[in-house]
Design a protein around this motif. Structure first.
Motif, PDB file in Angstrom:
ATOM      1  N   GLU A 131      57.828 -18.505   9.207  1.00 36.92           N
ATOM      2  CA  GLU A 131      56.576 -19.331   8.422  1.00 36.92           C
ATOM      3  C   GLU A 131      56.154 -20.779   8.604  1.00 36.92           C
ATOM      4  OE1 GLU A 131      56.908 -16.869   4.157  1.00 36.92           O
ATOM      5  OE2 GLU A 131      58.854 -17.907   4.881  1.00 36.92           O
ATOM      6  N   ILE A 132      57.309 -21.389   9.041  1.00 36.25           N
ATOM      7  CA  ILE A 132      57.011 -22.907   9.131  1.00 36.25           C
ATOM      8  C   ILE A 132      56.310 -23.019  10.429  1.00 36.25           C
ATOM      9  CG2 ILE A 132      58.329 -24.844  10.000  1.00 36.25           C
ATOM     10  CD1 ILE A 132      58.555 -24.690   6.939  1.00 36.25           C
ATOM     11  N   ALA A 133      56.700 -22.175  11.374  1.00 33.43           N
ATOM     12  CA  ALA A 133      55.914 -22.310  12.760  1.00 33.43           C
ATOM     13  C   ALA A 133      54.533 -22.023  12.635  1.00 33.43           C
ATOM     14  CB  ALA A 133      56.660 -21.396  13.822  1.00 33.43           C
ATOM     15  N   GLN A 134      54.180 -20.959  11.701  1.00 30.95           N
ATOM     16  CA  GLN A 134      52.644 -20.492  11.489  1.00 30.95           C
ATOM     17  C   GLN A 134      52.045 -21.745  10.996  1.00 30.95           C
ATOM     18  OE1 GLN A 134      51.041 -17.889  12.864  1.00 30.95           O
ATOM     19  NE2 GLN A 134      49.313 -19.198  11.872  1.00 30.95           N
ATOM     20  N   ILE A 135      52.863 -22.226   9.877  1.00 27.91           N
ATOM     21  CA  ILE A 135      52.133 -23.352   9.029  1.00 27.91           C
ATOM     22  C   ILE A 135      52.015 -24.574   9.906  1.00 27.91           C
ATOM     23  CG2 ILE A 135      52.414 -25.065   7.227  1.00 27.91           C
ATOM     24  CD1 ILE A 135      53.881 -23.026   5.713  1.00 27.91           C
ATOM     25  N   THR A 136      52.820 -25.017  10.833  1.00 27.31           N
ATOM     26  CA  THR A 136      52.562 -26.001  11.783  1.00 27.31           C
ATOM     27  C   THR A 136      51.558 -25.796  12.858  1.00 27.31           C
ATOM     28  OG1 THR A 136      54.996 -26.539  11.733  1.00 27.31           O
ATOM     29  CG2 THR A 136      53.801 -27.286  13.367  1.00 27.31           C
ATOM     30  N   LYS A 137      51.584 -24.585  13.316  1.00 26.81           N
ATOM     31  CA  LYS A 137      50.190 -24.078  14.234  1.00 26.81           C
ATOM     32  C   LYS A 137      48.782 -24.500  13.548  1.00 26.81           C
ATOM     33  CE  LYS A 137      48.388 -20.347  17.009  1.00 26.81           C
ATOM     34  NZ  LYS A 137      48.930 -18.923  17.552  1.00 26.81           N
ATOM     35  N   THR A 138      48.868 -23.838  12.125  1.00 24.99           N
ATOM     36  CA  THR A 138      47.429 -24.002  11.131  1.00 24.99           C
ATOM     37  C   THR A 138      47.360 -25.446  11.231  1.00 24.99           C
ATOM     38  OG1 THR A 138      47.992 -22.003  10.252  1.00 24.99           O
ATOM     39  CG2 THR A 138      46.397 -23.140   8.873  1.00 24.99           C
ATOM     40  N   ILE A 139      48.257 -26.477  10.892  1.00 25.05           N
ATOM     41  CA  ILE A 139      47.759 -27.873  10.492  1.00 25.05           C
ATOM     42  C   ILE A 139      47.113 -28.234  11.740  1.00 25.05           C
ATOM     43  CG2 ILE A 139      49.154 -30.110  10.290  1.00 25.05           C
ATOM     44  CD1 ILE A 139      51.118 -28.491   8.327  1.00 25.05           C
ATOM     45  N   PHE A 140      47.744 -28.229  13.068  1.00 31.16           N
ATOM     46  CA  PHE A 140      47.394 -28.768  14.022  1.00 31.16           C
ATOM     47  C   PHE A 140      46.051 -28.284  14.744  1.00 31.16           C
ATOM     48  CE2 PHE A 140      51.822 -29.911  15.647  1.00 31.16           C
ATOM     49  CZ  PHE A 140      51.621 -31.155  15.652  1.00 31.16           C
ATOM     50  N   ALA A 141      45.715 -26.815  14.221  1.00 33.64           N
ATOM     51  CA  ALA A 141      44.519 -26.527  14.502  1.00 33.64           C
ATOM     52  C   ALA A 141      43.354 -26.522  13.608  1.00 33.64           C
ATOM     53  CB  ALA A 141      44.780 -24.724  15.023  1.00 33.64           C
ATOM     54  N   GLU A 142      43.713 -26.629  12.208  1.00 34.97           N
ATOM     55  CA  GLU A 142      42.627 -26.299  11.535  1.00 34.97           C
ATOM     56  C   GLU A 142      42.716 -27.278  10.349  1.00 34.97           C
ATOM     57  OE1 GLU A 142      42.666 -22.313   9.742  1.00 34.97           O
ATOM     58  OE2 GLU A 142      43.086 -21.509  11.714  1.00 34.97           O
ATOM     59  N   ILE A 143      43.615 -27.936  10.032  1.00 36.25           N
ATOM     60  CA  ILE A 143      44.094 -28.988   8.994  1.00 36.25           C
ATOM     61  C   ILE A 143      43.663 -30.495   9.491  1.00 36.25           C
ATOM     62  CG2 ILE A 143      45.376 -29.903   7.069  1.00 36.25           C
ATOM     63  CD1 ILE A 143      46.633 -27.242   6.848  1.00 36.25           C
ATOM     64  N   LEU A 144      44.381 -30.850  10.302  1.00 35.22           N
ATOM     65  CA  LEU A 144      44.275 -32.331  10.733  1.00 35.22           C
ATOM     66  C   LEU A 144      42.831 -32.637  11.468  1.00 35.22           C
ATOM     67  CD1 LEU A 144      47.943 -33.011  12.376  1.00 35.22           C
ATOM     68  CD2 LEU A 144      46.756 -33.994  10.573  1.00 35.22           C
ATOM     69  N   PRO A 145      42.440 -31.722  12.109  1.00 33.76           N
ATOM     70  CA  PRO A 145      41.246 -32.148  12.980  1.00 33.76           C
ATOM     71  C   PRO A 145      40.009 -31.863  12.068  1.00 33.76           C
ATOM     72  CG  PRO A 145      41.808 -30.188  13.852  1.00 33.76           C
ATOM     73  CD  PRO A 145      42.796 -30.702  12.867  1.00 33.76           C
ATOM     74  N   LYS A 146      40.013 -31.163  10.995  1.00 31.32           N
ATOM     75  CA  LYS A 146      38.981 -30.725  10.414  1.00 31.32           C
ATOM     76  C   LYS A 146      38.839 -31.636   8.700  1.00 31.32           C
ATOM     77  CE  LYS A 146      38.444 -26.251  12.535  1.00 31.32           C
ATOM     78  NZ  LYS A 146      38.341 -24.847  12.599  1.00 31.32           N
ATOM     79  N   PRO A 147      38.036 -32.168   8.420  1.00 29.93           N
ATOM     80  CA  PRO A 147      37.886 -32.865   7.417  1.00 29.93           C
ATOM     81  C   PRO A 147      37.399 -31.934   6.102  1.00 29.93           C
ATOM     82  CG  PRO A 147      36.026 -33.591   8.388  1.00 29.93           C
ATOM     83  CD  PRO A 147      36.806 -32.512   9.611  1.00 29.93           C
ATOM     84  N   PRO A 148      37.970 -32.132   4.851  1.00 30.80           N
ATOM     85  CA  PRO A 148      37.114 -31.754   3.746  1.00 30.80           C
ATOM     86  C   PRO A 148      35.803 -32.309   3.305  1.00 30.80           C
ATOM     87  CG  PRO A 148      38.983 -32.947   3.052  1.00 30.80           C
ATOM     88  CD  PRO A 148      39.003 -33.289   4.557  1.00 30.80           C
ATOM     89  N   GLY A 149      34.813 -31.907   4.107  1.00 30.77           N
ATOM     90  CA  GLY A 149      33.583 -32.688   4.281  1.00 30.77           C
ATOM     91  C   GLY A 149      33.152 -33.201   2.933  1.00 30.77           C
ATOM     92  N   LYS A 150      32.699 -32.610   2.063  1.00 31.22           N
ATOM     93  CA  LYS A 150      32.103 -32.822   0.832  1.00 31.22           C
ATOM     94  C   LYS A 150      32.880 -33.714  -0.105  1.00 31.22           C
ATOM     95  CE  LYS A 150      29.910 -30.989  -3.213  1.00 31.22           C
ATOM     96  NZ  LYS A 150      29.771 -29.801  -4.321  1.00 31.22           N
ATOM     97  N   LEU A 151      34.144 -33.728  -0.208  1.00 27.68           N
ATOM     98  CA  LEU A 151      34.964 -34.490  -0.882  1.00 27.68           C
ATOM     99  C   LEU A 151      35.207 -35.797  -0.263  1.00 27.68           C
ATOM    100  CD1 LEU A 151      37.727 -31.942  -1.765  1.00 27.68           C
ATOM    101  CD2 LEU A 151      36.123 -32.793  -3.262  1.00 27.68           C
ATOM    102  N   LEU A 152      35.100 -36.059   1.212  1.00 28.14           N
ATOM    103  CA  LEU A 152      35.300 -37.111   1.953  1.00 28.14           C
ATOM    104  C   LEU A 152      34.197 -37.943   1.776  1.00 28.14           C
ATOM    105  CD1 LEU A 152      36.903 -36.041   5.328  1.00 28.14           C
ATOM    106  CD2 LEU A 152      37.765 -37.321   3.561  1.00 28.14           C
TER     107      LEU A 152
END
Length: 357
Positions: A131-152
């Motif tokens: 579960e940790i490995a999958q969360i880490t993979k998601t963070i690098f691929a989808e969370i860190l590089p992609k902004p929460p646009g409207k809120l930002l």
């Protein structure tokens, strides 16, 4: 030249010889100036630039000859004294292996941090390694590089409207670098899942009581040969928090954290009460401290496996280490307090919304 010295040492008693060459200024495409040099009549052609390397590789004159330095005319250049320093050459070799990820830096050392005041652990999340490995993979691929646009966008407008130019600048830096580290628990189910981990909440309640207020979350990515906050500091926030109550910081390893890529702290038994302040963070109010090399020698590294965490107080003096592990390190830091502590609206790159865990 140091590499040549070390390779000669390592390849003793073999049929391999090692020599260094200086090809001269070659009309190559390494930089714009190299590319323009042939039009300016400077330097030599790539064919001529290869001359000294071919000489070393093919000439029978160099059979059994190692550790020499040749110029573009295949004439030997005396090595400077520093280039023959065997200790320095060996040190550079070992550092290069670390920097390039070619040397295993995994450590099986385990440290019980309960023996030190200001820090405790290590503890383990209920989430398993997969579960940790999958969360880490998601963070690098989808969370860190992609902004929460409207809120930002709304946050940026608010900062500018209230003339909080420092906060607006930090937000713009994040947008420019496409690395969005702050407060991702508010828009990322994967990070919120970590925040709701049963074992994590149980440890927090032991320290803070039943009601837990998460007022800040930070994703920390330490790339090879980088250092996040190299200055010794504490994580007390005089400009961000007000009121009476306890606070605690949780450092969660999402990849392996070791003495080559994590952070280190100075045990309180070695801490001096009269440490001078080097500088102060104008946003948070945190002090960066002047720590002598002698005092820093007493530092203790934080070593954690993915899914483990430590808890530390605001008084802990710590700093990140330069990442020489050859691998990216990812961790999540949570700042948690009690309901009696007020979060002040002074600085937060994305949001200022506290949530109950």
């Amino acid at each position: 030249m140091l590499l040549t010295t070390e390779l000669v040492r390592q390849l003793e008693n073999t049929n391999v010889t090692v020599n260094a060459v200086h090809p001269g200024f070659v009309q190559s495409n390494i930089t714009i100036w190299h590319s323009l040099s042939k039009y300016l009549g400077l330097g030599i052609s790539p064919e001529k630039g290869a001359n000294s390397a071919l000489f070393c590789a093919q000439s029978s004159q160099l059979k059994g000859i190692s550790g020499k330095f040749f110029d573009s005319q295949t004439q030997e250049i005396p090595l400077p004294k520093i280039a023959t320093d065997i200790h320095l050459a060996k040190q550079l070799w070992e550092r290069s292996l670390l920097w390039s990820g070619c040397q295993k830096t995994t450590t099986n050392d385990t440290i019980n941090y309960d023996n030190y005041s200001g820090i405790s652990g290590p503890y383990s999340l209920k989430l398993d390694s997969q579960e940790i490995a999958q969360i880490t993979k998601t963070i690098f691929a989808e969370i860190l590089p992609k902004p929460p646009g409207k809120l930002l966008f709304l946050r940026l407008l608010k900062f500018l409207w209230k003339l909080k130019f420092g906060s607006a600048f930090l937000l713009l830096v994040q947008i420019w670098k496409q690395e969005f580290h702050m407060e991702r628990h508010l828009d990322s189910p994967e990070i919120w899942k970590i925040c709701q981990d049963e074992k994590l909440l149980a440890k927090l309640q032991e320290y803070l009581g039943e009601k837990l207020v998460l007022w800040r979350s930070e994703l920390w990515v330490n790339y090879p040969a980088k250092q996040l906050i190299p200055l010794w500091h504490t994580d007390s926030y005089p400009k961000l928090l007000s009121g009476v109550g306890k606070t605690i910081n949780i450092y969660i390893a999402l990849t392996e954290v070791n003495k080559f890529n994590g952070f280190e702290f100075i045990p309180n038994i070695h801490k001096s009460n009269n440490l001078s302040i080097k500088m102060t963070d104008p946003f948070s109010g945190n002090d960066f401290l002047e720590v002598t090399e002698k005092l820093a020698e007493n530092s203790v590294p934080v070593i954690l496996k993915p899914g483990q965490f430590v808890m530390f107080t605001d008084e802990l003096i710590h700093r990140s280490v330069c990442n020489t592990s050859g691998k990216i390190r990812l961790s999540l830091t949570l700042r948690v307090t009690q309901p009696t502590v007020e979060v002040l609206p002074n600085y937060n790159p994305n949001y200022q919304q506290s949530v109950l865990l």
